[in-house]
Design a protein around this motif. Sequence first.
Motif, PDB file in Angstrom:
ATOM      1  N   MET A 135      29.108   7.749  32.727  1.00  0.00           N
ATOM      2  CA  MET A 135      28.210   6.639  33.006  1.00  0.00           C
ATOM      3  C   MET A 135      28.828   5.678  34.025  1.00  0.00           C
ATOM      4  O   MET A 135      28.126   5.137  34.882  1.00  0.00           O
ATOM      5  N   THR A 136      30.135   5.473  33.965  1.00  0.00           N
ATOM      6  CA  THR A 136      30.759   4.556  34.915  1.00  0.00           C
ATOM      7  C   THR A 136      30.729   5.113  36.336  1.00  0.00           C
ATOM      8  O   THR A 136      30.815   4.348  37.306  1.00  0.00           O
ATOM      9  N   ASP A 137      30.596   6.438  36.470  1.00  0.00           N
ATOM     10  CA  ASP A 137      30.496   7.041  37.807  1.00  0.00           C
ATOM     11  C   ASP A 137      29.184   6.691  38.508  1.00  0.00           C
ATOM     12  O   ASP A 137      29.024   6.965  39.702  1.00  0.00           O
ATOM     13  N   LEU A 138      28.258   6.086  37.790  1.00  0.00           N
ATOM     14  CA  LEU A 138      26.986   5.704  38.395  1.00  0.00           C
ATOM     15  C   LEU A 138      27.118   4.488  39.305  1.00  0.00           C
ATOM     16  O   LEU A 138      26.226   4.207  40.105  1.00  0.00           O
ATOM     17  N   ARG A 139      28.222   3.781  39.170  1.00  0.00           N
ATOM     18  CA  ARG A 139      28.439   2.598  40.006  1.00  0.00           C
ATOM     19  C   ARG A 139      28.367   2.983  41.488  1.00  0.00           C
ATOM     20  O   ARG A 139      28.979   3.950  41.943  1.00  0.00           O
ATOM     21  N   GLY A 140      27.580   2.241  42.252  1.00  0.00           N
ATOM     22  CA  GLY A 140      27.456   2.490  43.671  1.00  0.00           C
ATOM     23  C   GLY A 140      26.518   3.624  44.047  1.00  0.00           C
ATOM     24  O   GLY A 140      26.392   3.957  45.232  1.00  0.00           O
ATOM     25  N   ARG A 141      25.850   4.214  43.058  1.00  0.00           N
ATOM     26  CA  ARG A 141      24.963   5.341  43.315  1.00  0.00           C
ATOM     27  C   ARG A 141      23.503   4.905  43.349  1.00  0.00           C
ATOM     28  O   ARG A 141      23.139   3.789  42.999  1.00  0.00           O
ATOM     29  N   ARG A 142      22.666   5.842  43.779  1.00  0.00           N
ATOM     30  CA  ARG A 142      21.215   5.641  43.806  1.00  0.00           C
ATOM     31  C   ARG A 142      20.633   6.223  42.526  1.00  0.00           C
ATOM     32  O   ARG A 142      20.727   7.434  42.288  1.00  0.00           O
ATOM     33  N   ILE A 143      20.042   5.369  41.699  1.00  0.00           N
ATOM     34  CA  ILE A 143      19.542   5.833  40.404  1.00  0.00           C
ATOM     35  C   ILE A 143      18.091   5.386  40.211  1.00  0.00           C
ATOM     36  O   ILE A 143      17.583   4.525  40.933  1.00  0.00           O
ATOM     37  N   SER A 144      17.456   5.975  39.212  1.00  0.00           N
ATOM     38  CA  SER A 144      16.150   5.504  38.752  1.00  0.00           C
ATOM     39  C   SER A 144      16.246   5.232  37.259  1.00  0.00           C
ATOM     40  O   SER A 144      16.822   6.031  36.510  1.00  0.00           O
ATOM     41  N   THR A 145      15.692   4.103  36.846  1.00  0.00           N
ATOM     42  CA  THR A 145      15.721   3.719  35.430  1.00  0.00           C
ATOM     43  C   THR A 145      14.350   3.835  34.769  1.00  0.00           C
ATOM     44  O   THR A 145      14.109   3.239  33.721  1.00  0.00           O
ATOM     45  N   GLY A 146      13.447   4.607  35.372  1.00  0.00           N
ATOM     46  CA  GLY A 146      12.165   4.858  34.735  1.00  0.00           C
ATOM     47  C   GLY A 146      11.043   4.001  35.283  1.00  0.00           C
ATOM     48  O   GLY A 146      11.257   2.985  35.945  1.00  0.00           O
ATOM     49  N   ALA A 147       9.838   4.437  34.997  1.00  0.00           N
ATOM     50  CA  ALA A 147       8.647   3.766  35.506  1.00  0.00           C
ATOM     51  C   ALA A 147       8.526   2.350  34.940  1.00  0.00           C
ATOM     52  O   ALA A 147       8.911   2.101  33.792  1.00  0.00           O
ATOM     53  N   GLY A 149       7.224  -0.661  32.951  1.00  0.00           N
ATOM     54  CA  GLY A 149       6.429  -0.688  31.732  1.00  0.00           C
ATOM     55  C   GLY A 149       6.729   0.441  30.779  1.00  0.00           C
ATOM     56  O   GLY A 149       6.035   0.616  29.785  1.00  0.00           O
ATOM     57  N   SER A 150       7.788   1.208  31.062  1.00  0.00           N
ATOM     58  CA  SER A 150       8.126   2.337  30.194  1.00  0.00           C
ATOM     59  C   SER A 150       9.232   1.958  29.222  1.00  0.00           C
ATOM     60  O   SER A 150      10.044   1.065  29.484  1.00  0.00           O
ATOM     61  N   ALA A 151       9.283   2.682  28.095  1.00  0.00           N
ATOM     62  CA  ALA A 151      10.403   2.500  27.172  1.00  0.00           C
ATOM     63  C   ALA A 151      11.675   3.082  27.761  1.00  0.00           C
ATOM     64  O   ALA A 151      12.769   2.690  27.367  1.00  0.00           O
ATOM     65  N   THR A 152      11.538   4.016  28.712  1.00  0.00           N
ATOM     66  CA  THR A 152      12.718   4.500  29.421  1.00  0.00           C
ATOM     67  C   THR A 152      13.437   3.344  30.087  1.00  0.00           C
ATOM     68  O   THR A 152      14.662   3.190  29.968  1.00  0.00           O
ATOM     69  N   GLU A 153      12.687   2.509  30.805  1.00  0.00           N
ATOM     70  CA  GLU A 153      13.300   1.375  31.497  1.00  0.00           C
ATOM     71  C   GLU A 153      13.949   0.421  30.499  1.00  0.00           C
ATOM     72  O   GLU A 153      15.075  -0.055  30.711  1.00  0.00           O
ATOM     73  N   LEU A 154      13.268   0.149  29.413  1.00  0.00           N
ATOM     74  CA  LEU A 154      13.805  -0.737  28.374  1.00  0.00           C
ATOM     75  C   LEU A 154      15.136  -0.212  27.863  1.00  0.00           C
ATOM     76  O   LEU A 154      16.147  -0.935  27.815  1.00  0.00           O
ATOM     77  N   MET A 155      15.161   1.056  27.499  1.00  0.00           N
ATOM     78  CA  MET A 155      16.355   1.666  26.916  1.00  0.00           C
ATOM     79  C   MET A 155      17.447   1.861  27.962  1.00  0.00           C
ATOM     80  O   MET A 155      18.644   1.674  27.686  1.00  0.00           O
ATOM     81  N   ALA A 156      17.063   2.207  29.190  1.00  0.00           N
ATOM     82  CA  ALA A 156      18.032   2.414  30.261  1.00  0.00           C
ATOM     83  C   ALA A 156      18.784   1.129  30.579  1.00  0.00           C
ATOM     84  O   ALA A 156      20.012   1.148  30.772  1.00  0.00           O
ATOM     85  N   LEU A 157      18.077   0.020  30.633  1.00  0.00           N
ATOM     86  CA  LEU A 157      18.731  -1.243  30.958  1.00  0.00           C
ATOM     87  C   LEU A 157      19.668  -1.680  29.842  1.00  0.00           C
ATOM     88  O   LEU A 157      20.719  -2.297  30.102  1.00  0.00           O
ATOM     89  N   ARG A 158      19.327  -1.344  28.603  1.00  0.00           N
ATOM     90  CA  ARG A 158      20.231  -1.656  27.491  1.00  0.00           C
ATOM     91  C   ARG A 158      21.491  -0.788  27.568  1.00  0.00           C
ATOM     92  O   ARG A 158      22.597  -1.269  27.278  1.00  0.00           O
ATOM     93  N   LEU A 159      21.329   0.465  27.958  1.00  0.00           N
ATOM     94  CA  LEU A 159      22.487   1.348  28.109  1.00  0.00           C
ATOM     95  C   LEU A 159      23.374   0.883  29.263  1.00  0.00           C
ATOM     96  O   LEU A 159      24.607   0.824  29.123  1.00  0.00           O
ATOM     97  N   ILE A 160      22.774   0.549  30.381  1.00  0.00           N
ATOM     98  CA  ILE A 160      23.535   0.066  31.540  1.00  0.00           C
ATOM     99  C   ILE A 160      24.335  -1.186  31.162  1.00  0.00           C
ATOM    100  O   ILE A 160      25.504  -1.339  31.529  1.00  0.00           O
ATOM    101  N   GLU A 161      23.709  -2.080  30.419  1.00  0.00           N
ATOM    102  CA  GLU A 161      24.385  -3.303  29.970  1.00  0.00           C
ATOM    103  C   GLU A 161      25.587  -2.963  29.096  1.00  0.00           C
ATOM    104  O   GLU A 161      26.667  -3.551  29.244  1.00  0.00           O
ATOM    105  N   ALA A 162      25.406  -1.991  28.179  1.00  0.00           N
ATOM    106  CA  ALA A 162      26.492  -1.619  27.271  1.00  0.00           C
ATOM    107  C   ALA A 162      27.659  -0.970  28.015  1.00  0.00           C
ATOM    108  O   ALA A 162      28.824  -1.135  27.630  1.00  0.00           O
ATOM    109  N   VAL A 163      27.351  -0.255  29.089  1.00  0.00           N
ATOM    110  CA  VAL A 163      28.396   0.376  29.899  1.00  0.00           C
ATOM    111  C   VAL A 163      29.221  -0.673  30.643  1.00  0.00           C
ATOM    112  O   VAL A 163      30.386  -0.447  30.995  1.00  0.00           O
TER     113      VAL A 163
END
Length: 327
Positions: A135-147, A149-163
């Motif tokens: 997960m730390t290798d994502l730093r500086g990369r091009r990513i998508s955190t989901g559409a 209004g999606s729960a993907t975005e909600l959960m992805a941002l919580r994971l990114i915060e925890a990392v």
Amino acid sequence: MTATTRRRILAGAPALIAAASLPGVARAQATQLAIATGTTGGVYYPLGGGLANLLSRHIPGMSATVEVTGGSVANNQLLGAGRVGLIFSQVDASVDAVAGRDRFRGRPVAVRALAVLYTNRMQVVTTAAAGIRSMTDLRGRRISTGAPGSATELMALRLIEAVGLDKDKDFRARERLSPAESTNAIKDGKLDAYMFVSGIPTSAITDLGASPGVELVLIDHAQYIPKIVEKYGPVYFPEVIPAGTYPGQRTDNHQMSVANILAARDDMPAEQVTRILQVAWEGREELARVHAEGKGFRLETQKTAAAGVPWHPAAEAFWRGQGATLS
């Protein structure tokens, strides 16, 4: 009838529909029921289509249709606005909706669980060519955190915060794409990784793994769950996506999961809830043929803790009548 027309007809009705007929009761007037699902590349959409088919065939006078949406957050918002009658939702999004927090601040929604369906899994998707191993290798990369209004975005941002990453500063680009769009962006060299929360297998990820010259990689992240649960509550838990679930997936993926529910508002008539559950439960084998995750719709998964939000009283009565302990 177009989706826009359906929405216009449905808008503004608190419970959307008149009660559907029960056996032995006079046939109800024509009933329109919109079911909010998700993007076409996920699991909600096909399962929602299967459920709509069952309800339309087996409840006299009912015409059930599916709505393509951004996902769970949008679904709970649509439910609160009275624009849909049933939703598929991740538990975390519905918990926020009931509590009136985050995107529901000042606009709580009286979401009530009808059934616990199956497990949704966070999948952090990349390819061997991208060279991302953690997960730390994502730093500086091009990513998508989901559409949006999606729960993907909600959960992805919580994971990114925890990392320990900053969603606004630590990425070369952070897109908000659907899984199908994300897969295409990786194929086109415009994206390095994306996150998507769904049942498995997910068609968009299968598509990426089956692409010529692509070696699919799913990034482990279960180690961050305790930190997320500490802040947001015990709605997440660790699971494993076995190697071989997707084409080219060589190793088990240790990831974070959350339950999915079928839900309605608290003012849906009790007899309608009962009839919907009767039809869905009796048709569960058909739902499992629509998508493999339909097999997760089982009596033993009907637990209050898994549902996350209060049961609709009629749903609680239905499951107790089926022999579920709920506790």
